[in-house]
Design an enzyme around this catalytic site. Structure first.
Site, PDB file in Angstrom:
ATOM      1  N   CYS A 175     -17.304 -12.255  22.027  1.00 42.06           N
ATOM      2  CA  CYS A 175     -17.352 -10.818  21.784  1.00 42.06           C
ATOM      3  C   CYS A 175     -18.723 -10.441  21.243  1.00 42.06           C
ATOM      4  O   CYS A 175     -19.340 -11.212  20.521  1.00 42.06           O
ATOM      5  CB  CYS A 175     -16.267 -10.449  20.767  1.00 42.06           C
ATOM      6  SG  CYS A 175     -16.193  -8.698  20.373  1.00 42.06           S
ATOM      7  N   GLU A 229      -8.003 -17.805  24.059  1.00 42.92           N
ATOM      8  CA  GLU A 229      -6.702 -18.123  23.494  1.00 42.92           C
ATOM      9  C   GLU A 229      -5.724 -16.966  23.564  1.00 42.92           C
ATOM     10  O   GLU A 229      -6.110 -15.813  23.687  1.00 42.92           O
ATOM     11  CB  GLU A 229      -6.863 -18.600  22.050  1.00 42.92           C
ATOM     12  CG  GLU A 229      -7.719 -17.723  21.178  1.00 42.92           C
ATOM     13  CD  GLU A 229      -8.096 -18.420  19.863  1.00 42.92           C
ATOM     14  OE1 GLU A 229      -7.278 -18.363  18.937  1.00 42.92           O
ATOM     15  OE2 GLU A 229      -9.183 -19.010  19.764  1.00 42.92           O
ATOM     16  N   CYS A 277     -14.775 -11.591  11.566  1.00 43.23           N
ATOM     17  CA  CYS A 277     -14.036 -12.034  12.756  1.00 43.23           C
ATOM     18  C   CYS A 277     -14.624 -13.300  13.374  1.00 43.23           C
ATOM     19  O   CYS A 277     -15.834 -13.396  13.596  1.00 43.23           O
ATOM     20  CB  CYS A 277     -14.030 -10.911  13.776  1.00 43.23           C
ATOM     21  SG  CYS A 277     -13.108 -11.306  15.266  1.00 43.23           S
ATOM     22  N   CYS A 310      -0.125 -11.848  22.377  1.00 48.26           N
ATOM     23  CA  CYS A 310      -1.447 -11.315  22.052  1.00 48.26           C
ATOM     24  C   CYS A 310      -2.447 -12.042  22.942  1.00 48.26           C
ATOM     25  O   CYS A 310      -2.510 -13.268  22.929  1.00 48.26           O
ATOM     26  CB  CYS A 310      -1.724 -11.587  20.576  1.00 48.26           C
ATOM     27  SG  CYS A 310      -3.388 -11.152  20.079  1.00 48.26           S
ATOM     28  N   CYS A 360      -7.199 -14.572  15.214  1.00 50.79           N
ATOM     29  CA  CYS A 360      -8.567 -14.075  15.354  1.00 50.79           C
ATOM     30  C   CYS A 360      -9.576 -15.100  15.859  1.00 50.79           C
ATOM     31  O   CYS A 360     -10.621 -15.305  15.245  1.00 50.79           O
ATOM     32  CB  CYS A 360      -9.040 -13.512  14.020  1.00 50.79           C
ATOM     33  SG  CYS A 360      -7.829 -12.482  13.231  1.00 50.79           S
ATOM     34  N   CYS A 402     -18.344  -8.024  14.252  1.00 49.62           N
ATOM     35  CA  CYS A 402     -17.631  -7.729  12.987  1.00 49.62           C
ATOM     36  C   CYS A 402     -17.733  -8.941  12.058  1.00 49.62           C
ATOM     37  O   CYS A 402     -17.515 -10.085  12.483  1.00 49.62           O
ATOM     38  CB  CYS A 402     -16.170  -7.386  13.247  1.00 49.62           C
ATOM     39  SG  CYS A 402     -15.966  -5.934  14.285  1.00 49.62           S
TER      40      CYS A 402
HETATM   41  N1  SAH Z   1     -11.994  -6.000  19.498  1.00 46.71           N
HETATM   42  C1  SAH Z   1     -10.741  -5.383  19.218  1.00 46.71           C
HETATM   43  C2  SAH Z   1      -9.535  -6.298  19.332  1.00 46.71           C
HETATM   44  C3  SAH Z   1      -9.605  -7.708  18.792  1.00 46.71           C
HETATM   45  S1  SAH Z   1      -9.334  -8.067  17.127  1.00 46.71           S
HETATM   46  C4  SAH Z   1     -10.789  -4.721  17.858  1.00 46.71           C
HETATM   47  O1  SAH Z   1     -11.779  -4.851  17.165  1.00 46.71           O
HETATM   48  O2  SAH Z   1      -9.857  -4.010  17.527  1.00 46.71           O
HETATM   49  C5  SAH Z   1      -7.746  -7.548  16.656  1.00 46.71           C
HETATM   50  C6  SAH Z   1      -7.689  -7.110  15.201  1.00 46.71           C
HETATM   51  O3  SAH Z   1      -7.880  -8.209  14.288  1.00 46.71           O
HETATM   52  C7  SAH Z   1      -8.766  -6.082  14.868  1.00 46.71           C
HETATM   53  O4  SAH Z   1      -8.221  -5.072  14.067  1.00 46.71           O
HETATM   54  C8  SAH Z   1      -9.753  -6.929  14.079  1.00 46.71           C
HETATM   55  O5  SAH Z   1     -10.582  -6.124  13.288  1.00 46.71           O
HETATM   56  C9  SAH Z   1      -8.816  -7.829  13.307  1.00 46.71           C
HETATM   57  N2  SAH Z   1      -9.448  -9.020  12.737  1.00 46.71           N
HETATM   58  C10 SAH Z   1     -10.489  -9.735  13.198  1.00 46.71           C
HETATM   59  N3  SAH Z   1     -10.787 -10.749  12.371  1.00 46.71           N
HETATM   60  C11 SAH Z   1      -9.902 -10.681  11.361  1.00 46.71           C
HETATM   61  C12 SAH Z   1      -9.686 -11.468  10.197  1.00 46.71           C
HETATM   62  N4  SAH Z   1     -10.459 -12.506   9.885  1.00 46.71           N
HETATM   63  N5  SAH Z   1      -8.673 -11.109   9.388  1.00 46.71           N
HETATM   64  C13 SAH Z   1      -7.877 -10.051   9.692  1.00 46.71           C
HETATM   65  N6  SAH Z   1      -8.029  -9.282  10.766  1.00 46.71           N
HETATM   66  C14 SAH Z   1      -9.034  -9.586  11.598  1.00 46.71           C
END
Ligand code: SAH
Length: 314
Positions: free
Chosen positions: A81, A61, A88, A74, A302, A85
């Site tokens: 991935c 997406e 996420c 974006c 996300c 995390c």
């Molecule tokens: N893998 C990379 C980029 C993708 S995520 C990274 O980790 O930076 C982009 C941003 O969104 C990252 O800062 C990630 O930690 C954040 N993110 C992911 N899931 C989220 C959520 N549920 N709420 C808020 N931020 C989130």
């Protein structure tokens, strides 16, 4: 050919200023990859979210935003991935594969063609860990910079990473003046370990060391992203710790009220807690912004749209 590709041509026969012979030859020898729109959602605030189908049927997406000063997009760098995390949605189900540099660029080309908007900025913050797909991502950045193509310079690109320390150091030597965003999300290793498995490989001290190195090499300001999760990492003492960690660094902090995704029960911090956290940082001299929420009516955060699509297929 390059110009046509970056205008979104889907076949060589469209390239009418090339000779018929050449077009036929190219058709025989080469293949142009295209993205199909599987779903498109338009928010009341002008945000457009695309769910693309790749040629092998996988999906990624992109989110095209509508700001006063331009149209940032974006985009995703991987299908799924591997970083795991906990908050996420993109990482549920792991990584299927890397996107090619062409597929990364296609998201800009096809979103621009579909919406009629000229894209001004690119953020690599969609699905995937860009530095886990290093070769294709850096090739992509160099390709879209060309004046005959999209003409988007590295200064208009932000790359977000969960903290792959060796790759951050490698990136520092590429001579690309992009903005590095680092997903920090915690100020001690215990909390960060519990949220982000990558911290067990590269802890906070190593990560900040790599950021200092990056700043020294590039003289670029680094952004620290910090997702605020209610009563997990949003106490005033965390803000004070953060202040100590980044003191003296050329940086900026972006606070992101966490988006609740189905797989976890993290709640976003209350307005009061966000404000308090921000006050501590600002009083300590750190420029701090709180991410505005755009497109929340259309699951524009996300990896949520791909997730929903996967769930519906089951
Ligand atoms: N893998 C990379 C980029 C993708 S995520 C990274 O980790 O930076 C982009 C941003 O969104 C990252 O800062 C990630 O930690 C954040 N993110 C992911 N899931 C989220 C959520 N549920 N709420 C808020 N931020 C989130």
């Amino acid at each position: 050919v390059y110009e046509w590709l970056y205008k979104g041509a889907e076949s060589f026969s469209e390239m009418t200023n090339l000779s018929k012979d050449l077009r036929e030859k190219l058709d025989e020898l080469c293949h142009i990859s295209v993205l199909k729109i599987l779903e498109k959602q338009i928010s009341v605030d002008g945000t457009i979210k695309y769910l693309w189908e790749l040629e092998d049927g996988e999906t990624v997406e992109s989110v095209l935003m509508d700001y006063k000063h331009g149209y940032p997009i974006c985009i995703s760098t991987q299908v799924g991935c591997n970083m795991g995390c906990k908050f996420c949605a993109s990482t549920v189900g792991g990584k299927i594969r890397n996107l090619t540099s062409g597929e990364i660029a296609d998201q800009i080309i096809f979103a621009s063609r579909d919406s009629g908007r000229t894209i001004s900025n690119v953020v690599l913050m969609g699905i995937g860990e860009p530095l886990d797909n290093y070769e294709n991502v850096t090739k992509f950045i160099k390709n879209i910079n060309h004046y005959a193509g999209l003409n988007i310079g590295a200064r208009h690109i932000s790359l977000s990473t969960c903290g792959l320390v060796d790759k951050i150091k490698q990136l520092a030597s590429e001579g690309l003046p992009l903005t590095l965003s680092v997903s920090l999300h915690a100020t001690n290793n215990e909390v960060r370990n519990s949220l982000m498995p990558v911290n067990r490989k590269y802890n906070i001290e190593e990560l900040l060391g790599a950021c200092r190195y990056y700043i020294e090499k590039t003289n670029r300001r680094v952004t620290f992203e910090y997702a605020l999760i209610n009563e997990v990492n949003d106490f005033p003492k965390h803000a004070e710790n953060l202040l100590k960690l980044v003191k003296g660094m050329l940086c900026h902090v972006n606070l992101i009220p966490v988006n609740n995704v189905n797989t976890n029960n993290f709640e976003r911090s209350t307005k009061e807690r966000i404000q308090k956290f921000r006050d501590v940082l600002e009083q300590g001299g750190i420029t701090t912004t709180v991410r505005r929420q755009l497109g929340s009516d259309i699951d524009a955060s996300c990896g949520q749209l791909r997730r929903k699509h996967q769930d519906n297929k089951k």
